[in-house]
Structures are given as structure tokens and as C-alpha cells.
Motif scaffolding. Structure first.
Motif, PDB file in Angstrom:
ATOM      1  N   ARG A  68      -0.900 -56.496  -5.923  1.00 44.90           N
ATOM      2  CA  ARG A  68      -0.024 -57.675  -5.856  1.00 44.90           C
ATOM      3  C   ARG A  68       0.686 -57.791  -4.518  1.00 44.90           C
ATOM      4  O   ARG A  68       0.997 -58.896  -4.075  1.00 44.90           O
ATOM      5  CB  ARG A  68       0.996 -57.621  -6.986  1.00 44.90           C
ATOM      6  N   GLN A  71      -1.397 -58.567   1.294  1.00 44.38           N
ATOM      7  CA  GLN A  71      -1.226 -59.876   1.923  1.00 44.38           C
ATOM      8  C   GLN A  71      -2.546 -60.478   2.399  1.00 44.38           C
ATOM      9  O   GLN A  71      -2.696 -61.686   2.414  1.00 44.38           O
ATOM     10  CB  GLN A  71      -0.270 -59.741   3.131  1.00 44.38           C
ATOM     11  N   THR A  72      -3.480 -59.628   2.809  1.00 42.36           N
ATOM     12  CA  THR A  72      -4.737 -60.110   3.390  1.00 42.36           C
ATOM     13  C   THR A  72      -5.850 -60.080   2.350  1.00 42.36           C
ATOM     14  O   THR A  72      -5.786 -59.320   1.387  1.00 42.36           O
ATOM     15  CB  THR A  72      -5.143 -59.229   4.582  1.00 42.36           C
ATOM     16  N   PRO A  73      -6.888 -60.889   2.568  1.00 44.96           N
ATOM     17  CA  PRO A  73      -8.037 -60.844   1.653  1.00 44.96           C
ATOM     18  C   PRO A  73      -8.683 -59.455   1.604  1.00 44.96           C
ATOM     19  O   PRO A  73      -9.090 -59.002   0.536  1.00 44.96           O
ATOM     20  CB  PRO A  73      -9.004 -61.883   2.219  1.00 44.96           C
ATOM     21  N   VAL A  74      -8.770 -58.789   2.747  1.00 46.27           N
ATOM     22  CA  VAL A  74      -9.339 -57.441   2.777  1.00 46.27           C
ATOM     23  C   VAL A  74      -8.468 -56.485   1.957  1.00 46.27           C
ATOM     24  O   VAL A  74      -8.975 -55.657   1.196  1.00 46.27           O
ATOM     25  CB  VAL A  74      -9.492 -56.935   4.233  1.00 46.27           C
ATOM     26  N   LYS A  76      -6.543 -57.327  -0.576  1.00 42.77           N
ATOM     27  CA  LYS A  76      -6.724 -57.678  -1.989  1.00 42.77           C
ATOM     28  C   LYS A  76      -8.027 -57.083  -2.528  1.00 42.77           C
ATOM     29  O   LYS A  76      -8.055 -56.537  -3.635  1.00 42.77           O
ATOM     30  CB  LYS A  76      -6.745 -59.197  -2.173  1.00 42.77           C
ATOM     31  N   VAL A  77      -9.106 -57.197  -1.758  1.00 35.11           N
ATOM     32  CA  VAL A  77     -10.398 -56.663  -2.203  1.00 35.11           C
ATOM     33  C   VAL A  77     -10.322 -55.146  -2.325  1.00 35.11           C
ATOM     34  O   VAL A  77     -10.786 -54.567  -3.314  1.00 35.11           O
ATOM     35  CB  VAL A  77     -11.530 -57.081  -1.230  1.00 35.11           C
TER      36      VAL A  77
END
Length: 150
Positions: A68, A71-74, A76-77
Motif C-alpha cells: 500500500r 509509490q511506483t508501479p515497479v 507495487k509489482v
């Protein structure tokens, strides 16, 4: 989390343990791959499962918080993959611990049966906690007192 918390049993921990004993023994009775040589071993196995799943829930909560907060897509993945690793890896750790502690005297089957068992344990635990935490009952820190008796 304080170490002292792990050394004292809260009433909800005792209830969880009894729920785990019941669910585990139902699994032993109805799932051919889940085996225990006796009731004492099932009691000890339920205790091991209680401790292991408490640790898993703490680790999972931290990983979800990291997910949660990413902040970045990387990020999150990566955090999402870590959630998956914890979810799947915890079942393998449970199988390994049971084998390490009890050897051939207890078997939780394979990955699928232990996954089913863990899901049933956690759902049963949540259901019993919800049942016991009905409105009108008191819990530590609640603002309302017990219901008046006539």
C-alpha cells in the motif's frame, strides 16, 4: 510487537487454539491425506499451527502495508509478488515445520490440502471471533458495559 505478548495467552488465543483443534481433527477425519497418530499429536499440531499462522499473519500484514505504501508501479509489482510469495511460501513452511517437529506421525498432506486446511482454520477463527464479538458484549477497551440483566 513486544515479546511479552507472545508469552501470555489472551483469551482469544485460547479460543483460536480450540478452533484449530476442532478443524484439524475434522480434517484428519475427512481428508485422507491429513493424518495424525493420536489426539495428543493433533493438540500439539494445532498449537504449532497457531504459532506459525500468527507469525505468517504478522509478516503478511507488513508486506501488505509495504504494498500500500509503494509509490511506483515497479514498487507495487514487487510488493505484490512478495504478497504472493508469503501466501504460497507460508503453506510450504507449515508443511516443513510439521514434518520437522512430528516426522511421519503427522501429515498435513500436500500443498493443496494444507492450503484448504489453512483457509478453513482462518475462516473458522474469524467466524468464531465474530460470533463472540456480538453487539452487547464487552471487549477490552470497549466503551459500553455489559447488557443490563432483568
Amino acid at each position: 510487537m513486544r515479546v511479552g505478548r507472545w508469552l501470555r495467552a489472551h483469551p482469544s488465543d485460547v479460543v483460536d487454539y480450540f478452533v484449530y483443534v476442532v478443524v484439524l481433527n475434522l480434517a484428519v477425519e475427512h481428508l485422507p491425506r491429513v493424518l495424525s497418530e493420536g489426539f495428543t499429536l493433533s493438540l500439539l499440531t494445532a498449537l504449532l499451527l497457531k504459532v506459525a499462522l500468527e507469525v505468517v499473519l504478522v509478516v503478511k500484514a507488513r508486506v501488505v502495508a509495504r504494498f500500500r505504501a509503494a509509490q511506483t508501479p515497479v514498487g507495487k509489482v514487487a510488493a505484490g509478488l512478495l504478497v504472493w510469495v508469503v501466501a504460497a511460501g507460508s503453506k510450504l513452511v507449515v508443511l516443513w515445520l510439521v514434518d520437522l517437529v512430528f516426522g511421519d506421525r503427522v501429515s498435513l498432506g500436500g500443498f493443496l490440502s494444507v492450503t484448504l486446511l489453512v483457509v478453513c482454520l482462518l475462516l473458522s477463527r474469524a467466524g468464531v471471533r465474530r460470533l463472540l464479538d456480538q453487539p452487547g458484549t464487552t471487549t477490552p477497551g470497549s466503551r459500553n458495559g455489559p447488557p443490563a440483566r432483568a
